[in-house]
Scaffold this active site. Sequence first.
Site, short mmCIF file in Angstrom:
data_model
loop_
_atom_site.label_atom_id
_atom_site.label_comp_id
_atom_site.label_asym_id
_atom_site.label_seq_id
_atom_site.Cartn_x
_atom_site.Cartn_y
_atom_site.Cartn_z
N ALA A 137 4.69 5.94 6.52
CA ALA A 137 5.07 5.26 7.76
C ALA A 137 6.57 5.45 8.02
O ALA A 137 6.98 5.82 9.13
CB ALA A 137 4.72 3.77 7.67
N SER A 164 0.83 -1.20 0.00
CA SER A 164 0.00 0.00 0.00
C SER A 164 0.87 1.25 0.00
O SER A 164 2.07 1.22 0.33
CB SER A 164 -0.94 0.03 1.21
N ILE A 165 0.22 2.35 -0.33
CA ILE A 165 0.89 3.66 -0.39
C ILE A 165 1.41 4.08 0.99
O ILE A 165 2.30 4.91 1.11
CB ILE A 165 -0.10 4.73 -0.92
N LYS A 166 0.83 3.46 2.03
CA LYS A 166 1.12 3.92 3.38
C LYS A 166 2.55 3.64 3.84
O LYS A 166 3.01 4.23 4.81
CB LYS A 166 0.11 3.30 4.36
N ASP A 167 3.24 2.74 3.13
CA ASP A 167 4.65 2.49 3.49
C ASP A 167 5.45 3.78 3.44
O ASP A 167 6.37 4.00 4.23
CB ASP A 167 5.29 1.51 2.49
#
Length: 457
Positions: A51, A45-48
């Site tokens: 994060a 996901s883009i959230k890496d």
Amino acid sequence: MQRRTYNNILETIGNTPLVRLNRIPKGVVAADVYAKIETTNPGNSIKDRMAVKMIEDAEKAGKLKPGGTIIEGTSGNTGMGLAIAAVVKGYKCVFTTTDKQSKEKVDALRAFGAEVIVCPTDVDPEDPRSYYSVSSRLERDTPNSWKANQYDNPSNAQAHYEQTGPEIWEQTEGKVDHLVVGVGTGGTICGVAKYLKERRPSVKAWGIDTYGSVFKKYKETGVFDKNEIYPYITEGIGEDFLPQNVDFSLIDHFEKVTDRDAAIMTGRIAREEGIFAGNSAGSAMAGLIQLADRFEKGETVVVVFHDHGTRYLGKMYNPDWMREKGFLDPKGLTARDLVVNRLKAPLATIDRNETVEKAAHILTENAYSQIPVTSDGRLMGTVNEGHLYSAIVKNPEVLKGPVEAIMQPALPFADISTSVDALAAMLTPDSPAVLVRDFKLDATYIITRWDIIKALS
Ligand code: PMP
């Protein structure tokens, strides 16, 4: 030959592909549509991106120290990014999440050694049981801990300003006209929009919102309206509060998409484009199609696909689940048929601070068998005649007290296109009615056992 290896998995984050969509927009959208496919990140996901950025900024600021514990309220994707980075960098992770999230997402976090605490979805953010409150409490009680706070942490939007925005700019050779992005914390859309608008002020940012979320109304009226808040199924986007990462001045317009349209479009992306993306990609794509007349021939539209389809195998990619939710064309009668002749009277509700006596009057005067309970206009429970009767018989004093003291959990919600068979299966002795919502008409109806019996007889 040049050596092409990475020192650790975190170095593989980013540089995701921008892929033309050839079938879904065809004949509907005049502009060229490209999807930024974020599933190739290590956490899928883009959230890496954000994060790692949040962790590295916290390390630099001395807020996250060696051997520390990372705490976060996360619907899964941010947790995955944090958990992967924590493994590489040697931190512990404790996450809180809600019982609405796919089981697959929670299991995936645990696979990386994170501890996950599942909290109830349908409570106010300020409620001590909410996943926001539980994570704040954990931060207070855990020594050497740091709460990432993706909603208000500026490193979130900054990651997209530094990475996702420039990637889209370079991949389109600066020829991007429109950005379409599902909005949760606001980090993705605001970071990317800020970068693109600085390079080219005419770029328009279209935020995709869900029915049940406060963003669109707040953007259009400046009013934070709790009446906009309803339980919804779409994952990852929409909120019941205003995160600091949402900079409303960077978002030109919010478009709301129903759970049903998002779920159906999620499946179409796999079947028609060969791209296995998550539920918010379905929302964003359905919103893009709703906005089709805003995009001119010759323009370039970039839509962000935030996460991977594997996390939704039990949901949007499962025909039984889709049928149960009323998202596939139902056979026979639907909720819409049951309410078609109803007057457009507003749903009768009672505030949680009103007396039990008043609730009893409303039930007897109108021959209702239950009434939904609200808090500041938000549906949060229900009083039904069976429980009301036993509470009063046990202790008549409750009549003078607030309905809150004797209420049951809120009635389940279903979309207006749900089949009568699926509605019947949702009715149980504890939940003898279901609320049916027509998102497009902004109307809510109550369907009871009697309505179902009448329809089937
Ligand atoms: N889609 C998915 C699947 C997500 O997990 C999130 C994050 N909540 C979003 C979209 C929204 O992204 P952002 O938080 O950057 O607005």
